[in-house]
Design a protein around this motif. Structure first.
Motif, PDB file in Angstrom:
ATOM      1  N   CYS A 170       1.955   2.080  -3.325  1.00 54.17           N
ATOM      2  CA  CYS A 170       0.884   2.615  -4.235  1.00 54.17           C
ATOM      3  C   CYS A 170       0.981   4.284  -3.900  1.00 54.17           C
ATOM      4  O   CYS A 170       0.814   4.942  -4.839  1.00 54.17           O
ATOM      5  CB  CYS A 170      -0.462   2.062  -3.901  1.00 54.17           C
ATOM      6  N   LEU A 218      -9.863   1.513  -6.656  1.00 49.31           N
ATOM      7  CA  LEU A 218      -9.793   1.073  -5.318  1.00 49.31           C
ATOM      8  C   LEU A 218     -11.088   0.814  -4.864  1.00 49.31           C
ATOM      9  O   LEU A 218     -12.030   1.766  -5.267  1.00 49.31           O
ATOM     10  CB  LEU A 218      -8.984   1.756  -4.353  1.00 49.31           C
ATOM     11  N   SER A 254       0.926  -1.172  -0.024  1.00 50.26           N
ATOM     12  CA  SER A 254      -0.053  -0.009  -0.083  1.00 50.26           C
ATOM     13  C   SER A 254       0.912   1.395  -0.033  1.00 50.26           C
ATOM     14  O   SER A 254       0.641   2.090  -0.646  1.00 50.26           O
ATOM     15  CB  SER A 254      -1.085  -0.070   1.381  1.00 50.26           C
ATOM     16  N   LEU A 277      -6.378   1.589   2.172  1.00 53.28           N
ATOM     17  CA  LEU A 277      -5.330   2.486   1.333  1.00 53.28           C
ATOM     18  C   LEU A 277      -6.269   3.518   0.715  1.00 53.28           C
ATOM     19  O   LEU A 277      -5.812   4.660   0.489  1.00 53.28           O
ATOM     20  CB  LEU A 277      -5.030   1.655   0.285  1.00 53.28           C
ATOM     21  N   THR A 282      -2.201  -5.446  -4.588  1.00 53.36           N
ATOM     22  CA  THR A 282      -3.087  -4.863  -3.618  1.00 53.36           C
ATOM     23  C   THR A 282      -4.533  -5.639  -3.920  1.00 53.36           C
ATOM     24  O   THR A 282      -5.189  -6.136  -2.817  1.00 53.36           O
ATOM     25  CB  THR A 282      -3.433  -3.451  -3.499  1.00 53.36           C
ATOM     26  N   ILE A 283      -5.175  -5.799  -4.942  1.00 55.76           N
ATOM     27  CA  ILE A 283      -6.472  -6.216  -5.294  1.00 55.76           C
ATOM     28  C   ILE A 283      -6.487  -7.547  -5.802  1.00 55.76           C
ATOM     29  O   ILE A 283      -7.757  -8.302  -5.535  1.00 55.76           O
ATOM     30  CB  ILE A 283      -7.244  -5.151  -6.218  1.00 55.76           C
ATOM     31  N   ILE A 331      -1.407  -1.444  -7.250  1.00 53.94           N
ATOM     32  CA  ILE A 331      -2.717  -1.763  -7.496  1.00 53.94           C
ATOM     33  C   ILE A 331      -3.017  -3.265  -7.668  1.00 53.94           C
ATOM     34  O   ILE A 331      -4.044  -3.742  -6.674  1.00 53.94           O
ATOM     35  CB  ILE A 331      -3.513  -0.769  -8.299  1.00 53.94           C
ATOM     36  N   ASP A 345     -10.553  -4.014   4.769  1.00 54.09           N
ATOM     37  CA  ASP A 345      -9.218  -4.508   4.646  1.00 54.09           C
ATOM     38  C   ASP A 345      -8.229  -3.568   4.204  1.00 54.09           C
ATOM     39  O   ASP A 345      -8.807  -2.401   4.309  1.00 54.09           O
ATOM     40  CB  ASP A 345      -9.529  -5.558   3.254  1.00 54.09           C
ATOM     41  N   GLN A 346      -7.129  -4.044   3.727  1.00 55.99           N
ATOM     42  CA  GLN A 346      -6.032  -3.260   3.382  1.00 55.99           C
ATOM     43  C   GLN A 346      -6.247  -2.286   1.925  1.00 55.99           C
ATOM     44  O   GLN A 346      -5.973  -1.173   2.128  1.00 55.99           O
ATOM     45  CB  GLN A 346      -4.781  -3.956   3.227  1.00 55.99           C
ATOM     46  N   ALA A 347      -6.955  -2.818   1.107  1.00 58.39           N
ATOM     47  CA  ALA A 347      -7.290  -1.964  -0.052  1.00 58.39           C
ATOM     48  C   ALA A 347      -8.266  -0.883   0.582  1.00 58.39           C
ATOM     49  O   ALA A 347      -8.096   0.325  -0.116  1.00 58.39           O
ATOM     50  CB  ALA A 347      -8.305  -2.880  -1.044  1.00 58.39           C
ATOM     51  N   GLN A 348      -9.313  -1.187   1.278  1.00 61.67           N
ATOM     52  CA  GLN A 348     -10.227   0.102   1.691  1.00 61.67           C
ATOM     53  C   GLN A 348      -9.434   1.117   2.651  1.00 61.67           C
ATOM     54  O   GLN A 348      -9.711   2.024   2.648  1.00 61.67           O
ATOM     55  CB  GLN A 348     -11.641  -0.475   2.563  1.00 61.67           C
TER      56      GLN A 348
END
Length: 454
Positions: free
Chosen positions: A136, A386, A133, A400, A192-193, A189, A395-398
């Motif tokens: 990113c 994202l 993250s 970020l 991450t996803i 990205i 989660d980590q994506a949210q």
């Protein structure tokens, strides 16, 4: 009926502010830009903050809800594309061919070094963000902003004190690395996803490099060469006038952007490649030389863009303990990025770049890596890819998605202040140095205004 006619529409005060700032700044632009060495980037941002939601609340881009990211993305895209096309046109003929070695060293390794180092700093200061993250967010801060860079390198101070080779290489580097931010953002990205690292790397190579970067560059170069040939034919047949050449400056950049973005290629690199290609043999540059219209376009766009950025800055998010964001951490981040992002690497490798002849020039080149429009653009682009963050993030994506713009925007604000006010401070230092020499040397041969002397 009369009262209805006098009713204030929402855009009215905004138009007054945008036009009023440009008019008033123009009235004293010679004094401010050529005497005080303060450009429209700093003043426009400051004015945007004043009319923004945290002071006068006249202009609040973040109040537009779901349209905010879309409008911000497109405003930044248009300003960047026109600026990158202009950078390609303004470089000397066949510049990219003659300086390809220096640019490869200045762009790719320097970006990679800054990307990794900035990500490490972000991860250390904000441990809730994992390193992927952090990469990113670092991808948004890696490219040098060509709009801010051009505003600095075109000024009277730079023309007088900075060697032409340095100005050209900094402008070319800023333009080239702007489009190369896509691959750095894409790998972050995807990692991450995507659930599989192999899938993420595969998409990064096929989409991020082969399709977006290479196709975008080739597309821009082909369009530039094609229209260069067409305009020379038209000119030889006396079918095109000087005014139309100037119009192409704006029209071709928009056309290139439209084609590249429609097919999903890197529109920023395409615009820069088109600008380089169309002026490759010097014909286009000769036709628009000494014409102020392109400078006027850049000037007006820069004013409006940085007013927008000033009003867009999310000051409310700079103290968000729930996301581990505090003002002191953001200040430390800005300081660390300014010192470590470019300067150490350029001091280490400048001997391989012929345009940089000494460590003083390497230090100057390392310092002048401003972050501005491009960082806002890339961070907004990242948000479109994202998930929408919940409260609290699931989660980590949210997480970020919730933290990327507060962190990036504060660094942009710090960069605008530091880089935008660097020239006035440099000027004060040079004047003081010159006066010291004048007092200590009686011979006229030794009395001069210092520049980047190696």
């Amino acid at each position: 009926m009369a009262l209805d006619l006098l009713k204030v529409s929402p855009p009215g005060p905004l138009y007054i502010c945008l036009g009023g700032f440009t008019v008033l700044f123009s009235l004293v632009s010679l004094l401010i830009k050529e005497k005080l060495y303060v450009n429209e980037v700093v003043l426009g941002t400051g004015f945007g903050i004043i009319i923004g939601p945290f002071v006068a609340n006249i202009f609040a881009p973040r109040s537009w809800g779901s349209l905010n990211n879309i409008i911000t993305l497109e405003v930044m895209r248009i300003v960047l594309v026109i600026g990158l096309f202009a950078a390609g046109v303004e470089l000397p003929r066949a510049y990219m061919k003659r300086h390809v070695k220096s640019l490869l060293i200045m762009v790719v390794p320097t970006m990679a070094f800054g990307w990794v180092v900035v990500a490490a700093i972000i991860h250390a200061l904000f441990p809730k963000l994992d390193y992927i993250s952090a990469l990113c967010i670092a991808a948004c801060l890696t490219p040098t902003d060509p709009v801010t860079c051009a505003a600095i390198t075109r000024g009277k101070f730079a023309i007088k004190h900075v060697p032409e080779d340095i100005r050209h290489i900094l402008l070319a580097e800023a333009a080239a690395n702007d489009g190369l931010a896509y691959p750095f953002l894409a790998i972050s990205i995807y990692l991450t996803i995507e659930t599989s690292v192999q899938t993420a790397i595969g998409k990064w190579f096929l989409v991020g490099w082969l399709y977006q970067v290479i196709l975008g560059t080739v597309l821009g170069a082909v369009l530039g060469f094609l229209f260069s040939m067409l305009m020379k034919i038209s000119h030889s047949q006396r079918c095109i006038d000087r005014e139309s050449y100037i119009a192409q400056y704006l029209a071709l950049s928009i056309l290139t952007m439209g084609i590249a973005s429609t097919i999903g290629a890197d529109d920023l690199l395409a615009a820069f490649a088109a600008g380089c290609a169309i002026s490759w043999d010097g014909h286009f540059h000769e036709q628009i030389n000494n014409d102020a219209f392109s400078s006027v376009i850049d000037y007006v766009l820069n004013c409006c863009c940085f007013i927008y950025i000033g009003a867009w800055l999310p000051f409310y998010a700079y103290d968000s303990p729930e996301y581990d964001i505090t003002p002191w951490k953001l200040v430390l981040l800005v300081i660390a990025i300014m010192v470590l992002r470019r300067i150490p690497f350029l001091l280490a490798i400048y001997k391989f770049v012929p345009e940089i002849t000494c460590w003083q020039e390497a230090l100057f080149s390392g310092h002048f890596g401003p972050m501005g429009v491009s960082a806002v653009f890339v961070s907004t682009l990242a948000l479109t890819r994202l998930p929408t963050p919940e409260n609290p993030p699931a989660d980590q994506a949210q997480y970020l998605a919730a933290t990327i713009q507060p962190i990036v925007s504060f660094v942009v604000l710090g960069s605008i202040i530091i880089h935008g006010l660097s020239i006035p401070f440099f000027n004060v230092g040079l004047v003081a140095h010159s006066r010291t020499i004048s007092l200590s040397k009686t011979s006229a041969d030794h009395t001069h205004v210092a520049g980047l002397v190696c």
